[in-house]
Design a protein around this motif. Structure first.
Motif, PDB file in Angstrom:
ATOM      1  N   ILE A 103      24.577  -9.752  15.469  1.00 45.93           N
ATOM      2  CA  ILE A 103      24.609  -9.904  16.874  1.00 45.93           C
ATOM      3  C   ILE A 103      25.672  -9.684  17.262  1.00 45.93           C
ATOM      4  N   LEU A 104      26.092  -8.475  18.215  1.00 46.48           N
ATOM      5  CA  LEU A 104      27.456  -8.307  18.890  1.00 46.48           C
ATOM      6  C   LEU A 104      27.125  -8.852  20.551  1.00 46.48           C
ATOM      7  N   ILE A 105      27.885  -9.645  21.012  1.00 49.52           N
ATOM      8  CA  ILE A 105      27.959  -9.914  22.307  1.00 49.52           C
ATOM      9  C   ILE A 105      29.140  -9.435  22.938  1.00 49.52           C
ATOM     10  N   ASP A 106      29.492  -8.540  23.325  1.00 53.84           N
ATOM     11  CA  ASP A 106      31.054  -8.080  23.831  1.00 53.84           C
ATOM     12  C   ASP A 106      31.404  -8.347  25.347  1.00 53.84           C
ATOM     13  N   HIS A 107      32.343  -9.129  25.523  1.00 53.34           N
ATOM     14  CA  HIS A 107      32.745  -9.621  26.904  1.00 53.34           C
ATOM     15  C   HIS A 107      31.903 -10.896  26.993  1.00 53.34           C
ATOM     16  N   GLY A 108      31.447 -11.758  25.908  1.00 58.55           N
ATOM     17  CA  GLY A 108      30.321 -12.602  26.031  1.00 58.55           C
ATOM     18  C   GLY A 108      30.661 -13.621  27.128  1.00 58.55           C
ATOM     19  N   THR A 109      29.848 -13.525  28.317  1.00 61.97           N
ATOM     20  CA  THR A 109      29.930 -14.451  29.236  1.00 61.97           C
ATOM     21  C   THR A 109      28.483 -14.177  30.015  1.00 61.97           C
ATOM     22  N   SER A 110      28.111 -15.199  30.659  1.00 68.15           N
ATOM     23  CA  SER A 110      27.038 -15.088  31.403  1.00 68.15           C
ATOM     24  C   SER A 110      25.881 -14.591  30.991  1.00 68.15           C
ATOM     25  N   ILE A 111      25.424 -14.890  29.521  1.00 65.20           N
ATOM     26  CA  ILE A 111      24.194 -14.334  29.039  1.00 65.20           C
ATOM     27  C   ILE A 111      23.348 -15.323  29.223  1.00 65.20           C
ATOM     28  N   VAL A 112      21.814 -14.946  29.335  1.00 64.21           N
ATOM     29  CA  VAL A 112      20.968 -15.867  29.380  1.00 64.21           C
ATOM     30  C   VAL A 112      19.861 -15.388  28.441  1.00 64.21           C
TER      31      VAL A 112
END
Length: 277
Positions: A156-165
């Motif tokens: 899993i790639l979460i780029d600029h990982g912020t504000s994920i729900v």
């Protein structure tokens, strides 16, 4: 910051293939190769940058296993709340050391997702209270709110990982990429299967909101800022509010991370609208 650890060079040199979950021997060999490479790079970095020597020794070189190193780093981040850092460290070591597949998954993720995986393991083993507490502090520290019951695959790639729900009944399969401010949410139901199912190879653009028990088909691309209320066919591009199919995908969007096509189709869609009063 996004993270997808690429072990292709090491695996090619050692004639290794990516293990299939459940193949414990291959998973152990895979994790051992990661640990060997990590220790080698940490040793070189400590010699090159003396100011980082203490950090690298504490977090990697003085640890005996990859599970211990991950536990040290994450417990340092999540400690100093109602639960002490030493307790969290021992909890993470206990969970990660007992589950080889969790360490394998952690090899390909970053800290927040690894912490989620420990919370998910606790949730699955009837320790919901501590799992929900971990969810709370993970959200505070990393700005990712992932319910411990959600099911998330590898790569899993979460780029600029912020504000994920990511909601309780959400499913994310392997090799999915998403950017900041993505929501995999419900539609107001308090119970039951109410969150999205995201299949392999999907790319979700920044600010996209995917709501309800719908399926995002394998290899689909979701444009930035889209609001997705209906299931998306495999290998298609959707954009807009509400999102509509605007193209067909022939590659794996999660790997090429090409958002330009979504941007062009969004511009074409806007230009085609009638704004006359």
């Amino acid at each position: 910051m996004g993270f997808r650890l690429s072990l292709a060079p090491v695996m090619k040199q050692q004639n290794m293939s990516v293990p299939t979950p459940g193949m414990n021997t291959e998973i152990k060999d895979f994790c051992d190769s990661v640990w060997t490479r990590l220790c080698c790079e940490a040793k070189n970095a400590a010699e090159h940058e003396p100011v980082l020597r203490e950090l690298l020794h504490n977090s990697i070189l003085d640890c005996k296993t990859l599970a211990e190193a991950l536990s040290y780093r994450i417990s340092r981040k999540l400690g100093h709340h109602a639960i002490s850092e030493p307790y969290l460290h021992d909890l993470f070591v206990d969970v990660l050391s007992s589950e080889d597949e969790l360490v394998y998954q952690a090899c390909r993720d970053f800290q927040a997702l690894t912490a989620y995986r420990v919370a998910h393991n606790l949730w699955s083993n009837d320790r919901q209270e501590i799992a929900l507490y971990l969810q709370s502090i993970i959200s505070q520290v990393y700005a990712l709110d992932i319910h411990p019951a959600a099911k998330i695959g590898c790569g899993i790639l979460i780029d600029h990982g912020t504000s994920i729900v990511i909601g309780e009944t959400a499913v994310i399969e392997d090799d999915v990429s998403m950017l900041h401010e993505v929501t995999l949410g419900g539609t107001g139901k308090e119970c039951g299967d109410r969150h999205p199912k995201v299949r392999k190879g999907v790319l979700i653009g920044s600010g996209a909101k995917i709501l309800g028990n719908i399926e995002i088909g394998e290899g689909a691309r979701i444009g930035a800022g889209s609001v997705v209320l209906n299931s998306v066919p495999p290998h298609s591009t959707v954009v807009g509010v509400p999102a509509k199919v605007v193209g067909i995908e022939r590659k794996v969007p999660a790997f090429d991370m090409d958002h330009s096509r979504c941007a062009l189709t969004q511009i074409e869609h806007i230009e085609g609208l009638d704004f006359s009063i």
